[in-house]
Design an enzyme around this catalytic site. Structure first.
Site: not given
Length: 264
Positions: A65, A127, A151, A211
């Site tokens: 992304k 993320g 992290t 999902y």
């Protein structure tokens, strides 16, 4: 025929083609939508297909992304705010990077009638989807946002962009109202997050952006303890709904069949 793709790695779990192709049929749009597993080195090829008109739009899922941000010609306000792109479309030959995850998350929380106002929220993970969740939570007027990530550097990068978030150590337990799994842990059968959920106490709201599968171990364990749980089904549907409207200038109907597609 117009062509659309969702790209990511992993990608086999994605039901985006099922949703969009259903909406194409319902709205009599001559188009197809597929999913494609890509590596980082394949990203320039995808951009070339968009610029050449061989693709009319794409959705982007984990972990890419942020990788597309520098490759488009301009960003929507939502994409700028999150430095994250999950939808690309073309206007007058220019590629626009957009983010529909913010609306997707906020609408999903409103759909399950959870009032996030003045709540304390812990996000597990740092993320690509997390900036969108942070922005959505701020719009819903939460009191505090905490980030926990294995992290630490990734969490620190988030802190640079969103100074108001609070970072907590992986093994630290804090008192919150809502716990969000924003990692990909749970996509594979048997995967468990290395966190003792009992330490959060009772009557909390546990949310998983995943999902498929319908119930991760994260949600299963939280539900067993009597907590309210919700998976990422409606977030997925709403973000797809927003992308569809950008591409086709139509707000498709979210009917029972759409819900069945995601729950199958």
């Amino acid at each position: 025929m117009k062509k659309y793709l969702v790209v990511g790695n992993p990608i086999e779990h994605s039901l985006s083609p099922d949703i969009h192709n259903y909406w194409f049929s319902k709205n009599k749009i001559n188009a197809s939508y597929e999913k494609r597993l890509i590596q980082t080195e394949n990203i320039p090829e995808i951009i070339s297909l968009l610029r050449d008109g061989n693709l009319n739009g794409i959705n982007i899922t984990v972990p890419y992304k942020k990788d597309f941000v520098q490759l488009v010609d301009s960003l929507s306000l939502e994409a700028k705010e999150t430095n994250s792109v999950n939808t690309i479309y073309s206007v007058d030959g220019k590629l626009i990077g957009h983010n529909t995850d913010i609306a997707g998350f906020e609408l999903s929380i409103r759909h399950c009638k959870y009032n996030a106002n003045k709540k304390k929220v812990l996000i597990i993970g740092a993320g690509g989807v997390v900036p969108s969740i942070i922005v959505a939570l701020k719009r819903m007027n939460v009191e505090k946002i905490f980030i926990k990530n294995r992290t630490k550097n990734n969490a620190l990068d988030l802190k640079k962009k969103f100074s108001e978030v609070n970072l907590v150590d992986w093994n630290e337990t804090i008192d919150v109202d809502m716990v969000i799994n924003a990692t990909s842990i749970g996509l594979k059968k048997g995967e468990k997050i290395d966190i003792d959920l009992k330490k959060f106490g009772e009557n909390k709201f546990f949310y998983d952006v995943i999902y498929n599968p319908k119930e991760t171990n994260f949600l299963y364990e939280a539900r067993k303890m009597g907590n309210l749980t919700e998976n990422g089904k409606m977030m997925f549907i709403y973000q797809a709904h927003q992308a569809f409207s950008v591409w086709h200038k139509i707000f498709p109907v979210i009917d029972d069949e759409v819900i069945r597609i995601v729950e199958k």
